[in-house]
Design an enzyme around this catalytic site. Sequence first.
Site, mmCIF file in Angstrom:
data_model
loop_
_atom_site.group_PDB
_atom_site.id
_atom_site.type_symbol
_atom_site.label_atom_id
_atom_site.label_comp_id
_atom_site.label_asym_id
_atom_site.label_seq_id
_atom_site.Cartn_x
_atom_site.Cartn_y
_atom_site.Cartn_z
ATOM 1 N N GLY A 53 59.789 96.746 84.924
ATOM 2 C CA GLY A 53 58.951 96.579 86.405
ATOM 3 C C GLY A 53 58.309 95.214 86.429
ATOM 4 O O GLY A 53 58.853 94.499 85.610
ATOM 5 N N ILE A 54 57.610 95.027 87.293
ATOM 6 C CA ILE A 54 57.175 93.663 87.937
ATOM 7 C C ILE A 54 55.633 93.453 86.655
ATOM 8 O O ILE A 54 55.075 94.601 86.630
ATOM 9 C CB ILE A 54 56.857 93.424 89.403
ATOM 10 C CG1 ILE A 54 56.652 91.880 89.325
ATOM 11 C CG2 ILE A 54 55.858 94.287 89.794
ATOM 12 C CD1 ILE A 54 56.407 91.656 90.829
ATOM 13 N N GLY A 55 55.698 92.459 86.557
ATOM 14 C CA GLY A 55 54.044 91.975 85.743
ATOM 15 C C GLY A 55 54.409 91.737 84.354
ATOM 16 O O GLY A 55 55.366 91.708 83.662
ATOM 17 N N MET A 114 53.307 93.007 81.743
ATOM 18 C CA MET A 114 53.638 94.114 80.464
ATOM 19 C C MET A 114 55.183 94.174 80.385
ATOM 20 O O MET A 114 55.563 94.064 79.230
ATOM 21 C CB MET A 114 52.908 95.325 80.954
ATOM 22 C CG MET A 114 52.319 96.191 79.781
ATOM 23 S SD MET A 114 50.863 95.548 79.372
ATOM 24 C CE MET A 114 49.665 95.850 80.476
ATOM 25 N N GLU A 158 65.879 98.339 89.229
ATOM 26 C CA GLU A 158 65.705 98.168 90.704
ATOM 27 C C GLU A 158 65.278 96.529 90.828
ATOM 28 O O GLU A 158 66.186 95.976 91.669
ATOM 29 C CB GLU A 158 64.386 98.782 91.333
ATOM 30 C CG GLU A 158 64.147 98.581 92.649
ATOM 31 C CD GLU A 158 62.869 99.378 93.447
ATOM 32 O OE1 GLU A 158 62.834 99.503 94.538
ATOM 33 O OE2 GLU A 158 61.972 99.571 92.578
ATOM 34 N N VAL A 166 47.565 101.505 87.342
ATOM 35 C CA VAL A 166 46.154 100.788 87.576
ATOM 36 C C VAL A 166 45.176 101.807 86.806
ATOM 37 O O VAL A 166 44.646 101.114 85.991
ATOM 38 C CB VAL A 166 45.901 101.112 89.003
ATOM 39 C CG1 VAL A 166 44.397 100.628 89.298
ATOM 40 C CG2 VAL A 166 46.823 100.134 90.027
ATOM 41 N N GLY A 192 59.814 101.773 92.808
ATOM 42 C CA GLY A 192 60.912 102.731 92.310
ATOM 43 C C GLY A 192 60.242 103.315 90.948
ATOM 44 O O GLY A 192 61.145 103.915 90.370
#
Length: 297
Positions: free
Chosen positions: A70-72, A74, A95, A170, A193
């Site tokens: 995913g984004i970010g 982490m 994705e 979050v 996604g």
Amino acid sequence: CPKTKVVAVVNPNMPRALGDNFIHVDNIDVIVEDDAPIPALPIAKIGDTEKAIGEKVASLIKDGDCLQLGIGGMPNAVGSLIAKSDLKDLGVHTEMYVDAFVDIAKAGKINGSKKAIDTGKQVFAFGAGTQKLYDYVNNNPECMSAPVSYTNDARTIAQIDNFISINNIVDVDLFGQMNAESAGIKQISGAGGQLDFVLGAYLSRGGKSFICCSSTFKKKDGTLESRIRPTLETGSVVTDARPCAHWFVTEYGKVNLKGLTAWQRAEALISVAHPDFREQLIKDAEKMRLWRRSNKR
């Protein structure tokens, strides 16, 4: 209903991603020419917390696994650790294609040889990152752009053995409900996604989904608050339902939530909470009848 209008922006600075995501010119109503530079996304900062979480996740990744990031910070932390590891024969089905994949690929860790579908291809719906990413993807035969209806279909993902999904949230409550979209009623992100890949990894033979977050965050007044809550804040969105939860990771540890009872799940989540909040979370769990005498103290 009126016919949908298809508008295409043609920009020579846009990298040309190979795959089956092309639109025939006959299906386009309006073409707009543009030569604006492609926006570059800054790489999220990797701090000590992200690094600690990344190490815990990376320790559970094996040769031949197929990755979704995913984004970010982490996921990027995990990616940077994989790039420096001894792992090999990794695959990509995601994705969003991010800079971490470029680093892993250039380190010789990715060849997609173990993928049952799209063997040898790094599959993604879209890419966003720095110029390094755009240059790497451009006309690269190892990269395959595909419709999001294909990349994010849990039935597609489930066909790939040992699928690894890595995403942020979050906050989470003691029932195991994961929120990745809002702060109470305040919307801060879309679902993206995440759930698609959590479900796909859950169905994949040998698959693992990792939901990662720091154990705490600072409020505007500087006070520290736990991301692991008794219940989600009123109005918070449930992105990942509790039956879908697999691995949950903070800087204090990693726990496998798959198949646990409600009280076992609460205990596992409390065990990776910030130490300053564990006693209060236990008291909250007792009030909610999610804590038994047999649970650890």
